[in-house]
Structures are given as structure tokens and as C-alpha cells.
Scaffold this motif. Structure first.
Motif, PDB file in Angstrom:
ATOM      1  N   ARG A  88      -8.542  30.060  31.465  1.00 52.75           N
ATOM      2  CA  ARG A  88      -9.569  28.868  31.031  1.00 52.75           C
ATOM      3  C   ARG A  88      -9.434  28.435  29.572  1.00 52.75           C
ATOM      4  O   ARG A  88      -9.502  29.570  28.829  1.00 52.75           O
ATOM      5  N   ARG A 120     -15.761  26.820  28.802  1.00 51.57           N
ATOM      6  CA  ARG A 120     -16.531  27.854  28.140  1.00 51.57           C
ATOM      7  C   ARG A 120     -17.676  27.237  27.229  1.00 51.57           C
ATOM      8  O   ARG A 120     -18.812  27.794  27.241  1.00 51.57           O
ATOM      9  N   ARG A 123     -19.580  23.345  15.473  1.00 55.48           N
ATOM     10  CA  ARG A 123     -18.464  23.969  15.757  1.00 55.48           C
ATOM     11  C   ARG A 123     -18.304  23.504  17.369  1.00 55.48           C
ATOM     12  O   ARG A 123     -17.043  23.430  17.885  1.00 55.48           O
ATOM     13  N   ARG A 146     -12.811  32.352  19.423  1.00 56.50           N
ATOM     14  CA  ARG A 146     -14.068  32.543  19.680  1.00 56.50           C
ATOM     15  C   ARG A 146     -14.557  33.237  18.377  1.00 56.50           C
ATOM     16  O   ARG A 146     -15.771  33.025  17.936  1.00 56.50           O
ATOM     17  N   HIS A 199     -15.058  37.971  25.200  1.00 51.29           N
ATOM     18  CA  HIS A 199     -15.815  38.018  26.076  1.00 51.29           C
ATOM     19  C   HIS A 199     -16.633  39.474  26.002  1.00 51.29           C
ATOM     20  O   HIS A 199     -17.166  39.794  27.206  1.00 51.29           O
TER      21      HIS A 199
HETATM   22  C1  EPS Z   1      -9.857  30.459  23.436  1.00 57.33           C
HETATM   23  C2  EPS Z   1      -9.850  30.260  24.754  1.00 57.33           C
HETATM   24  C3  EPS Z   1     -11.277  29.607  25.195  1.00 57.33           C
HETATM   25  C4  EPS Z   1     -11.936  28.914  24.304  1.00 57.33           C
HETATM   26  C5  EPS Z   1     -12.051  29.943  23.199  1.00 57.33           C
HETATM   27  C6  EPS Z   1     -10.943  30.248  22.401  1.00 57.33           C
HETATM   28  O1  EPS Z   1     -12.113  30.632  25.757  1.00 57.33           O
HETATM   29  P1  EPS Z   1     -12.183  31.244  27.358  1.00 57.33           P
HETATM   30  O2  EPS Z   1     -10.850  31.861  27.609  1.00 57.33           O
HETATM   31  O3  EPS Z   1     -13.429  31.834  27.351  1.00 57.33           O
HETATM   32  O4  EPS Z   1     -12.448  29.816  28.111  1.00 57.33           O
HETATM   33  O5  EPS Z   1     -13.228  28.295  24.652  1.00 57.33           O
HETATM   34  O6  EPS Z   1     -13.129  29.227  22.298  1.00 57.33           O
HETATM   35  C7  EPS Z   1     -14.248  29.776  22.347  1.00 57.33           C
HETATM   36  C8  EPS Z   1     -14.972  30.528  23.296  1.00 57.33           C
HETATM   37  C9  EPS Z   1     -15.087  29.422  21.244  1.00 57.33           C
HETATM   38  O7  EPS Z   1     -16.350  29.570  21.025  1.00 57.33           O
HETATM   39  O8  EPS Z   1     -14.601  28.430  20.324  1.00 57.33           O
HETATM   40  C10 EPS Z   1      -8.637  31.127  22.919  1.00 57.33           C
HETATM   41  O9  EPS Z   1      -7.822  31.669  23.786  1.00 57.33           O
HETATM   42  O10 EPS Z   1      -8.678  31.323  21.718  1.00 57.33           O
END
Ligand code: EPS
Length: 387
Positions: free
Chosen positions: A336, A48, A39, A132, A10
Motif C-alpha cells: 500500500r 495510510r 505534511r 514515514r 509500522h
Molecule cells: C511509504 C509508504 C506508505 C506511505 C508512507 C511512505 O506507507 P504504508 O506502506 O504504511 O502505506 O503512506 O508515508 C507515511 C506513512 C507518511 O507518514 O508519510 C514509503 O514506502 O516510503
């Protein structure tokens, strides 16, 4: 060749610095953006992915659509950053009160990372351990794939199992591109439409019960000449390098090459690939159970690898854990997250293996320019053909 990635999930952006790509490789941002979009697709992703629309910015190393031989810097901005600017601020004394994460999720890096790096707030671990980061690796892999395409090497990935739903359909011999066209159309990147639907249903069921799903993806690399990698030393073995690349993807718990674990249960006569020769084909194998690798080297057959991904550890119906503030039993942090990211993992698998193969190609053939590399590979291919 080498590269580094940087960036928090983030934070403002993900960055990659790549060194050693030869000069004069044609490279349009669209080639990288196309891989980034692949991807991001995939049934089972969370909220997300509705926020992000990954686009690369090229900050160095490419001019007028072609590499310069100098370090290439890629940047992918996180659109979600505007929602996290204060929480993720690099400045001390941010005005808002930051809610610490103290309830580690079983299966995530939270607990070990926070102990190792002495962090009271587990966000300081999960931000970097998040998958991410793989957006940056896919951008790097897109360049490697572009390089490989120029020398006739192609990398494909597809999903073969999701939870306990498996496809019986395997990659056809010969021309696999039609099969992979089908894969691109599937929301779960599976080549069989009927199984795709079953996989999507399994994801729906997991979501409905607050659970997550893992699975298995397969990577095929075609067009590799005999002799990439080496038998002479452990860290030059092609299988070791590819396995390391796949295992380094977040959530991967197992890697197989060719028959993989099945080869341990079969007699030698059903495992090894008999050798044939014909005027048209030259030396060839009657089967490809070894997955294109023997003795740590490519044997000229397509390379076939599989990666097993565990279910995502962030569960909407959380598992038991301990609050690190008072060591009392609690339920794990709910962030999330996705229900399933195996389709994305197959794209990431393509990227990391493409990088490794491109690196090995340059180790063997060298070259500061694409012309040099192509000429050396051409010579070698001629030599192999006349053996
Ligand atoms: C992820 C948690 C999620 C996924 C993230 C991997 O993100 P967030 O906590 O912001 O909802 O969406 O994956 C990505 C953002 C992506 O681009 O692939 C985790 O905890 O690994």
C-alpha cells in the motif's frame, strides 16, 4: 545543535531527540501539530494517511510552554501500529507466520539494503527507509521554524511542477505571504488554482494506470542576514549544507539554488546579480538569480531552492524484478502506498532547511538563551546596515 530520529514505519512510534535549542523559546505542541498536519495533507496520498493523525508528545526539554535548554524529546505514535503489532514485534518467536518480502522494488532501498544488512526479509529495510520517518523531521523542523520566526526569518514551500504539469507563477517580490496563503489552500500546494487542478488531474491519471508521479518543489527563506555560512571551508558552505539537507529527503534526486542548472547555459551577464545602494535599502541586488547565496554565504536576498522528487517506487502495476529466494524473474512487491507525495515533500523541505538555517544561526551567533541570541543578531544587523 543536532538531532537524531528513530522509529520504523509500522513500529509503535517515531522519536526525535534534539540537542542545542536555546532556553526560553516559547513552544506549544500545537505549533508542531500544525506542521505535522500540513505534511499529512496533499492530494495523491494513499490509505495510510486515513489511519494516521499525527500528534506530538513532548517527553522532555519543554516546561510550561517554553524550552529549558535541555535535550528535547518528541514522540509521534503510529496509529497503524495496532495492525502490525505481531509482524513488527521486537520479541523473537512471534506466533504468526511472517511473510517475508523477497521481491525488491526497483527504485527503493529494498535490494541494496537487504544485501548490505544481510536481511532475508526486505521489510527489515523498507520499514526504516520509508518516508514515514519524515514525520519526525517535520516535528524537529517545526521547532527550528519557531526559533527562526522569533528572529524574523520565515520559511515557505510550494509545488512548482508535478509530472509534466508546471506552474508559470513565481513567488512575488516583496511580501510573499499572500501567495503562500493561496498555496495553503491548494490540495497540491501550488499557488495557481488553475495549475492545481491540472496537477490533481495528472495524479488521477497516474492512479488510474497504476503508476506514480514525481515533481519539483521550491523553498523560499526570507529575513536572513548577510553572512550565514562561510567561504573558508567546504563543510561550512551554506549552499552545500542546504543541498545536503534537501537531498537527504527520501526520493529527492536533484537540488537547484537560484537559477540552478539554467545558469550553466547562460552568459555571466545574465546570471550574476548586480549590486545597488540606496539610503532606504542600503546595499541590495537588482535581481536574485543566485538564490540568495554567493561564495557559500547568504548575501541578504531571500534564499530560493528547489528539490526534484522522483515518482514513488511502489507501483500498483509493478515493475520487473528478481525474487531473491530463487533469482527467478517476478513482479516487484506491491505495498500500500501513495501515488504522489510531492506536496508533502515541500513541507518536509521547509522543515529540513529551517533546521539547517537555525543551526547556522546558532553557529554564528551562539547563545544559551533566546534573549542572548536575539541581542547578538540585533547588534550584527545594526553593523550590516551601517556598512
Ligand atoms: C511509504 C509508504 C506508505 C506511505 C508512507 C511512505 O506507507 P504504508 O506502506 O504504511 O502505506 O503512506 O508515508 C507515511 C506513512 C507518511 O507518514 O508519510 C514509503 O514506502 O516510503
Amino acid at each position: 545543535m543536532r538531532y537524531l530520529t528513530a522509529g520504523e514505519s509500522h513500529g509503535p512510534a517515531l522519536t526525535a531527540v534534539i540537542e542545542g535549542i536555546p532556553a526560553n523559546l516559547p513552544l506549544a505542541p500545537d505549533l508542531i501539530n500544525g506542521e505535522l498536519a500540513r505534511r499529512q495533507m496533499g492530494y495523491g496520498r494513499g490509505g495510510r494517511m486515513l489511519i494516521e493523525k499525527d500528534q506530538v508528545e513532548i517527553l522532555s526539554g519543554i516546561r510550561n510552554g517554553s524550552t529549558l535548554g535541555s535535550p528535547i524529546t518528541l514522540q509521534i505514535r503510529n496509529r497503524d501500529w495496532i495492525n502490525w503489532e505481531k509482524i513488527m514485534s521486537p520479541l523473537s518467536g512471534a506466533e504468526i507466520e511472517i511473510k517475508k518480502i523477497t521481491r525488491p522494488r526497483p527504485g527503493h532501498a529494498d535490494l541494496s539494503g537487504s544485501i548490505k544488512y544481510q536481511q532475508g526479509d526486505m521489510r527489515n529495510i523498507l520499514e526504516r527507509s520509508s518516508a514515514r520517518e519524515t514525520a519526525a523531521r517535520v516535528a524537529v523542523g517545526a521547532i527550528a521554524k519557531g526559533l527562526l520566526r522569533e528572529i524574523g526569518v520565515f520559511v515557505w514551500g510550494h509545488v512548482v511542477a508535478l509530472g509534466n504539469v508546471q506552474t508559470g507563477k513565481t513567488i512575488p517580490d516583496g511580501e510573499p505571504s499572500e501567495f503562500f496563503n493561496q498555496v495553503e489552500k491548494s490540495p497540491v500546494r501550488c499557488g495557481d488554482p488553475e495549475t492545481s487542478h491540472k496537477m490533481m488531474f495528472a495524479i488521477d491519471q497516474a492512479k488510474a494506470t497504476g503508476d506514480t508521479l514525481g515533481g519539483i518543489f521550491e523553498i523560499m527563506i526570507a529575513g536572513i542576514p548577510i553572512g550565514l555560512g562561510s567561504h573558508v571551508h567546504w563543510d561550512r558552505k551554506l549552499d552545500g549544507r542546504l543541498a545536503c539537507a534537501l537531498m537527504s529527503i527520501q526520493g529527492i534526486k536533484g537540488v537547484e539554488i537560484g537559477l540552478g542548472f539554467q545558469s550553466a547555459r547562460l552568459p555571466g551577464s545574465q546570471v550574476h546579480d548586480e549590486i545597488g545602494y540606496s539610503q532606504a535599502k542600503g546595499l541590495y541586488r537588482m535581481t536574485n538569480r543566485a538564490g540568495g547565496i554567493e561564495g557559500g554565504m547568504s548575501n541578504g536576498e531571500p534564499i530560493v531552492l528547489r528539490g526534484a522528487m522522483k515518482p514513488i517506487p511502489t507501483l500498483i502495476k509493478p515493475l520487473n524484478t528478481v525474487d531473491m529466494e530463487n533469482k527467478c524473474p517476478v513482479q516487484a512487491q506491491v505495498e500500500r502506498s501513495d501515488v504522489c507525495a510531492v506536496p508533502a515533500a515541500s513541507v518536509i523541505g521547509e522543515a529540513v532547511t529551517a533546521w539547517e538555517i537555525a543551526q547556522l544561526v546558532l553557529e554564528k551567533f551562539g547563545g544559551d538563551t533566546m534573549a542572548e541570541l536575539k541581542e547578538r543578531m540585533e547588534e550584527y544587523r545594526k553593523y550590516v546596515k551601517q556598512v
